[in-house]
Structure formats: structure tokens, C-alpha cells
Design a protein around this motif. Structure first.
Motif, PDB file in Angstrom:
ATOM      1  N   TYR A 299     -10.930 -28.093 -13.559  1.00 17.62           N
ATOM      2  CA  TYR A 299     -10.803 -28.672 -12.210  1.00 17.62           C
ATOM      3  C   TYR A 299      -9.376 -28.629 -11.693  1.00 17.62           C
ATOM      4  O   TYR A 299      -9.132 -28.795 -10.512  1.00 17.62           O
TER       5      TYR A 299
ATOM      6  N   PRO B 260      -8.333 -24.417  -9.244  1.00 20.79           N
ATOM      7  CA  PRO B 260      -9.365 -23.926  -8.341  1.00 20.79           C
ATOM      8  C   PRO B 260      -9.244 -22.412  -8.147  1.00 20.79           C
ATOM      9  O   PRO B 260      -8.128 -21.881  -8.137  1.00 20.79           O
TER      10      PRO B 260
ATOM     11  N   ASP C 111     -18.256 -21.150 -11.739  1.00 18.79           N
ATOM     12  CA  ASP C 111     -17.927 -22.335 -12.516  1.00 18.79           C
ATOM     13  C   ASP C 111     -17.836 -21.993 -14.008  1.00 18.79           C
ATOM     14  O   ASP C 111     -16.944 -22.457 -14.717  1.00 18.79           O
TER      15      ASP C 111
END
Lengths: 251, 330
Positions: free
Chosen positions: A113, A116, A101
Motif C-alpha cells: 500500500y 501505488p 494487486d
């Protein structure tokens, strides 16, 4: 029988391995006599979807990559991984040791976001790969040998012995004699020991030898005063996906 | 004839004279170490050296060598022409030449290796004494420093001079051409030499040791340290195994079959069609190498295929010592 149809595809990579094909000026016309190149984004505008041999550059690092590589595998009779990223995940895989992340945030900020990603993997971690041309960058002479073998119906041979064998054949002085820790003893040969011959230690870009004795390698590096962290970094540079440095036997 | 000697500073002159008629191969410095090289400048030649990275075998069995060329379409083949240029190997230690004599045995008995044997024609060997370093153990394998077998001329070092002994007709011929560089020799002894590295036991009966040693713990202990880089084999004067591969030049019918030095320490060495490998475990390979040197193969005088040069110890990054392994067995 017509000429085999060949395609080049890029995944997560610097695209240098493909681009270097265009440096084969003396051989390009010969190669084009032997094969039809139907898809090669960096070189031609056609995007043919009918091909027998697919050369893949780059690691598989997004869900979209996974989708694309499956599609290519369904079409191609022969899939060849081109260069370190496709062969072993390569430098891209360094991020596999980080929080994924955080990696996305560092690269895409607030838009993370929208993009991915998955851990950077070798092509062979996702689909069957028939042959590999290792190295960062991969070696054009080896590319020619592999292509020649494929076109004459032979299995392309990639060395499984270590870079030491090539250093010895050249009668190079061993970098360890200068206290320099080199990945040569445990790295797959085929580069003609390019880095050690020019005075730099081997980075391990062609992947580790098939029967790695990790503990022996670690002992030698420690003897030459590399800290555990430094040793890990040597391995992680190209081979993150192939050594679990956190194993108990290691620490 | 009283014995003759040559002063150290006259050596380049003697080499220059040889160069007029022969290719001269001699040790020269390379960084911290030495290599055998074709001599351009005679001043490069060193006679005080411990050992070279690679043994002399590289001149007779090169690391990579084309053994046959062929044309697939015409179904023709031709063997490459091998030159056997008259060559003087100058400043050679006796274990080095003993290595060549072992290779002669390997390539000259049974099916003869024409490529190797052709290169062994027209060779002249000029030996020199040496001071063993921490690794040499030649004496333990039956090669004391005064063994002069195979040499045409032998140089024995003393007081900045070398005593010159001509041992064959070829050697005498060369020495007679050197006359202007020679002086009378006052030294008739042999230097007293101490080997720091040695085997606990002499080579007589060493083969028998291996009969009961198949399951000895030393194999597994050693294999834990070994990462199978193959260096020990590649730098060994008596290792001659090679792998053979074919390559067809892209887009042509021209192909070549080559042989390349191989190593029994590498997993793929025993791999056969279907992927079976006969010495899959590392300790199997460690044991094989040692057995190959001291038990499986002896020359026609029953001497082991190890000449005690110490290269495999000196160049092993993992600090594996052939003498330590042997001494664990003895």
C-alpha cells in the motif's frame, strides 16, 4: 544562439538506454560541442531544470511518474522517447495483463500500500511525444541520427517498414524456412535485423508496424504450429499495450 | 564448328580461368537456399539450384546506395565514383537475365539512371538451364527455358555435362580460352521441361484483363492474408522502387543522400507531405502490385514486368501466390 540544453530522464526501466550513451566514446566530445547536457543522473551530478530537449527512458507506471513527466513536458520544447519502455511500454507492460494487486503484492509484500502503481504505459500515452528512438536496447547509431536531425532542423525519420525489409537487404535466410516463428514481418525496422541476422527470431522490441494486420500474423503463426497461448506471449513480450488479443476476431 | 561440351567437374577450372580476368558472380549455397556472390573459391559455384534469395538486381541497384554526397557549408556536392569492373555473371537462369533486361528498360528509357547504367557496362552473362520447381512459372510469362536472349554463353545440362553455346563475340572469346576443358558434344536437343506452376492464360492480352478487374473480390481476399512486410517487392527481379533520404553526420557539415529499396505494399510508400496516403487500404496496395506487373508497365516488346521466377511466392510467409491471384482474374 547558445547550444541547445539537453536533459536525460529515467522512468521505469533498466536505465540501459541512457547508460549506452556513455559508450559513445568516440562521439561524446563532438556531442558536447553541440549540446549542453544539464541533467543526466547516471553521468553528471548537476540537475538543471532549464532544458529544451528531453530524452525520456522508461515507462510511466506510477502516479509519481505521471506527475514528473507532466513537469518535464511543460519545460521541454522537444520530448524524445528513448527505447522500448518509453516508446511502447515494453517489457514492463507484460504485467498489465496480470491482476495489479497481485503484482504489487509479489513485489512489495505487506508494504504494497506504500507503493501505488498504475498500468505500465508508453510516455506518449500520458504526454505528447515528439519523436521516438525505438528498440530494446535502443540503437546508438539511431540516437546519433535523430540528434543530428534535431540539431539541423530536420524531422528524424524512423522506419515504418518491417524488419523483413532489412533481412532481405542482408539476404538472410528466412527463419520461417526453418519453422521458426519470427515477429520480423510485423515489427518496425531500424535494428538492421540484428536478431534474425544472428539466428534468433525477432522479439518485436521496436514496436509493431503502423498498419498491423493482426489476423494475418496470427494465421501465419498458427500455420507454423504455435498455440494461441504461445502466439499471445510473442506479442505480449514488448507489445502488450498495442494488441488486444482477447478480441473476438482472434479466438 | 561442331558443338562443344564441358563436364560438370571441369566447371571450377573454367571459373578459375574467368577469375583471372573478371570479377565472377555466381550462385553459391547459403543454408537451405542459394545466393549470388562474388566467387572466391571456384569450387563453391553451384549450377543445380532452384533460385537465389535475391535476384541479380542487387549488383546494379543495391539495397542501400549513396547517390550524392554534399557539404552544407561549402554548398558543394559530388557524385560517388561508380566502378564498372568487368564482370562475368556465371550460371544465370534466363528469367534472371530477363529481369535485368526489364530493369534496363525502366532505368534506360526517359530520364536515364546513370548510376544503374554505369554498372551495366562490362557485363558478360553465362546462362544455364534449370529445372522448374513448384514455384517457377516463367513459361507462362513468355520465358520458355530455352530462351537465350541476352546471354553471351549458354550452358545446357545433359548427362553430367553442359553443352556450351557461344552466342556473342565476347562469348566466343571466352569459349576459345576454355578449349582445354571442352570436349565434343553429342547432345543437340533441348531438355523437355514441365512447369508445375502456371498461368491459365498466356500473356498476350493479359493487360486487357485488368480493365474490368478493378473491383474484383480477389484483391480484398488476398489482402486479408497479407501483412505488408514487403518481401514480394524486395525479392522481385523487376521491382525497382526506392525511397530517398538525407543524412548529415552528427556535428559536421557532411551529408549524404541515399536511396534504399522500397515496397509499394508498405503504407508509407504513397504517403506525401501532410500525411495523406494514396493507397491507404491494403487491398489497394495488393492490386497495385499486380497491376504494376501485368498492366501498367510493359517493356518495349510489350512483355509484362514479371519474369516468373516465383520468388514472391516462395518467400511469402503468408502463402500468397501471384499465380493464384492472376488465375482468379483470368
Amino acid at each position: 544562439m547558445g547550444k541547445p540544453k539537453v536533459a536525460f530522464f529515467d522512468f521505469t526501466s533498466c536505465e540501459g538506454c541512457q547508460l549506452s550513451k556513455l559508450n559513445l566514446e568516440n562521439d561524446l566530445l563532438d556531442i558536447l560541442e553541440l549540446v549542453d547536457i544539464v541533467n543526466f543522473r547516471e553521468a553528471i551530478s548537476n540537475h538543471g531544470e532549464d532544458y529544451e530537449i528531453a530524452f525520456i527512458e522508461g515507462s510511466i507506471s506510477t502516479p509519481h511518474c505521471v506527475e514528473r513527466i507532466h513537469k518535464i513536458r511543460r519545460q521541454a520544447q522537444i520530448v524524445v522517447a528513448l527505447g522500448s519502455c518509453a516508446h511502447i511500454g515494453g517489457i514492463n507492460a507484460i504485467r498489465n495483463n496480470m491482476d495489479q494487486d497481485e503484482v504489487r503484492e509479489a513485489v512489495y509484500g505487506n508494504d504494497k500500500y506504500l507503493f501505488p502503481s498504475i498500468k505500465a504505459q508508453a510516455v506518449s500515452d500520458v504526454v505528447k511525444v515528439d519523436y521516438v528512438i525505438p528498440g530494446c536496447p535502443m540503437d546508438n547509431q539511431e540516437f546519433k541520427r535523430v540528434l543530428s536531425a534535431l540539431l539541423t532542423g530536420k524531422i528524424p525519420e524512423i522506419p515504418e517498414y518491417s524488419v523483413c525489409a532489412e533481412c532481405k537487404a542482408k539476404e538472410n535466410e528466412c527463419l520461417y524456412d526453418y519453422g521458426v516463428v519470427c515477429m520480423g514481418p510485423i515489427t518496425r525496422a531500424g535494428c538492421r535485423a540484428a536478431c534474425p541476422t544472428n539466428g534468433h527470431y525477432c522479439y518485436g522490441c521496436r514496436g509493431l508496424v503502423p498498419d498491423l494486420n493482426k489476423n494475418a500474423a496470427k494465421d501465419v503463426m498458427e500455420k507454423y504450429k504455435l498455440s494461441i497461448d504461445q502466439i499471445k506471449k510473442r506479442f505480449y513480450m514488448f507489445n502488450t499495450n498495442y494488441v488486444n488479443m482477447e478480441e473476438k476476431s482472434y479466438e | 564448328m561442331s558443338s562443344k561440351a564441358i563436364a560438370r567437374e571441369k566447371i571450377p577450372d573454367a571459373v578459375s580461368l574467368l577469375k583471372a580476368k573478371y570479377r565472377v558472380i555466381a550462385p553459391v549455397p547459403k543454408g537451405k537456399t542459394f545466393v549470388f556472390k562474388k566467387i572466391g573459391n571456384p569450387q563453391e559455384v553451384v549450377l543445380d539450384y532452384n533460385t537465389t534469395i535475391l535476384p541479380l538486381k542487387k549488383f546494379f541497384l543495391p539495397p542501400d546506395e549513396v547517390i550524392v554526397k554534399y557539404n552544407l557549408k561549402k554548398r558543394e556536392y559530388q557524385e560517388p565514383e561508380i566502378e564498372s569492373e568487368p564482370t562475368v555473371f556465371f550460371g544465370i537462369h534466363n528469367y534472371e537475365l530477363q529481369g535485368i533486361l526489364r530493369l534496363d528498360y525502366a532505368f534506360g528509357t526517359g530520364v536515364k539512371d546513370a548510376t544503374y547504367l554505369k554498372k551495366r557496362e562490362n557485363n558478360i552473362f553465362i546462362g544455364v538451364t534449370y529445372t522448374p520447381d513448384d514455384y517457377h512459372f516463367a513459361e507462362s510469362v513468355g520465358i520458355p527455358t530455352d530462351l537465350k536472349e541476352g546471354f553471351d554463353i549458354f550452358l545446357t545440362k545433359y548427362n553430367g555435362h553442359y553443352r556450351v553455346e557461344a552466342l556473342t563475340d565476347k562469348g566466343k572469346n571466352i569459349v576459345s580460352q576454355w578449349s582445354e576443358f571442352l570436349e565434343d558434344c553429342s547432345y543437340d536437343g533441348d531438355p523437355v521441361v514441365h512447369f508445375k506452376n502456371k498461368l491459365k492464360q498466356s500473356v498476350a492480352g493479359i493487360r486487357e484483363i485488368f480493365h474490368g478487374a478493378y473491383n474484383h473480390p480477389v484483391w480484398k481476399e488476398t489482402s486479408k492474408k497479407c501483412y505488408s512486410c514487403g518481401t514480394c517487392n524486395l525479392v522481385c527481379p523487376t521491382c525497382y522502387c526506392f525511397d530517398v533520404s538525407d543524412e548529415v553526420v552528427l556535428g559536421t557539415d557532411q551529408g549524404a543522400r541515399s536511396r534504399r529499396w522500397d515496397s509499394c505494399q508498405i503504407l508509407g510508400f504513397t504517403e506525401v507531405a501532410g500525411g495523406e496516403a494514396f493507397r491507404e487500404k491494403r487491398y489497394d496496395r495488393v492490386r497495385h502490385r499486380m497491376s504494376r506487373k501485368f498492366a501498367y508497365i510493359m517493356d518495349d516488346r510489350d512483355r509484362p514486368f514479371c519474369v516468373g521466377c516465383g520468388r514472391c511466392i516462395r518467400q511469402c510467409t503468408a502463402d500468397i501466390s501471384i499465380t493464384d491471384v492472376m488465375n482468379a482474374l483470368l
